[in-house]
Design a protein around this motif. Sequence first.
Motif, PDB file in Angstrom:
ATOM      1  N   TYR A  40      29.906  48.565   6.852  1.00 56.84           N
ATOM      2  CA  TYR A  40      30.469  49.988   6.513  1.00 56.84           C
ATOM      3  C   TYR A  40      30.049  50.346   5.094  1.00 56.84           C
ATOM      4  O   TYR A  40      29.562  51.361   4.806  1.00 56.84           O
ATOM      5  N   ILE A  94      39.825  49.437   7.403  1.00 57.59           N
ATOM      6  CA  ILE A  94      38.549  50.333   7.751  1.00 57.59           C
ATOM      7  C   ILE A  94      39.023  51.869   7.554  1.00 57.59           C
ATOM      8  O   ILE A  94      38.581  52.641   6.869  1.00 57.59           O
ATOM      9  N   LEU A 117      34.585  54.729   8.217  1.00 63.55           N
ATOM     10  CA  LEU A 117      35.235  54.224   6.963  1.00 63.55           C
ATOM     11  C   LEU A 117      36.239  55.160   6.426  1.00 63.55           C
ATOM     12  O   LEU A 117      35.460  56.470   6.028  1.00 63.55           O
TER      13      LEU A 117
END
Length: 185
Positions: free
Chosen positions: A92, A67, A183
């Motif tokens: 995300y 991420i 993110l």
Amino acid sequence: MTTMKSEKTKFLSYTTMIALAVLLLVVVLTCVPYLVTIAFAEAPATADASPIFDVTVPQGYKQWELIAPAEEAAPLDELRAVVGNQTAIDAYQAGKLPFPDGTVLVKRAWKRKQSPEFASATIPGAATTVQVMVKDSKKYASTGGWGFGRFVDGKPVDEAQHRTCWGCHEARAKSRDYVFTRLAP
């Protein structure tokens, strides 16, 4: 006489097959309730689960998608990488907040170390912690829907350290469903 032996052999084979079938049925009927009980039993809390939240380190997390990386300044001096399960990645990528139940985030951390090959580069040194957040809005209703786990060498840290998780996330990341990590582009 041969016909009589053949009939007797057939009778014994038939009797043996019935006896074996009955024995198999008894074994199955004896074992099935036990196996069903095991299959539907709730897993007991283990020594490897975090206190308060009963969170464990998820299997296979080292293969999960990244991420975002992060760096923690002194005094921790750590390199970190946050990875997530597919539910987290999908949320995300869709920009979905709050995160859906089933989201699992794992922060891996290592001591920051200077590269021996390249003076200006920093590389991971010794692993320090693995921190886990699990979203279950019913189970963790009192902590914004999140359960927390912090592990050193695969073992959870003490209850006092786990009591600090929620307060920090609540104070600093409420507008992002209590999650610090964004993110990476």
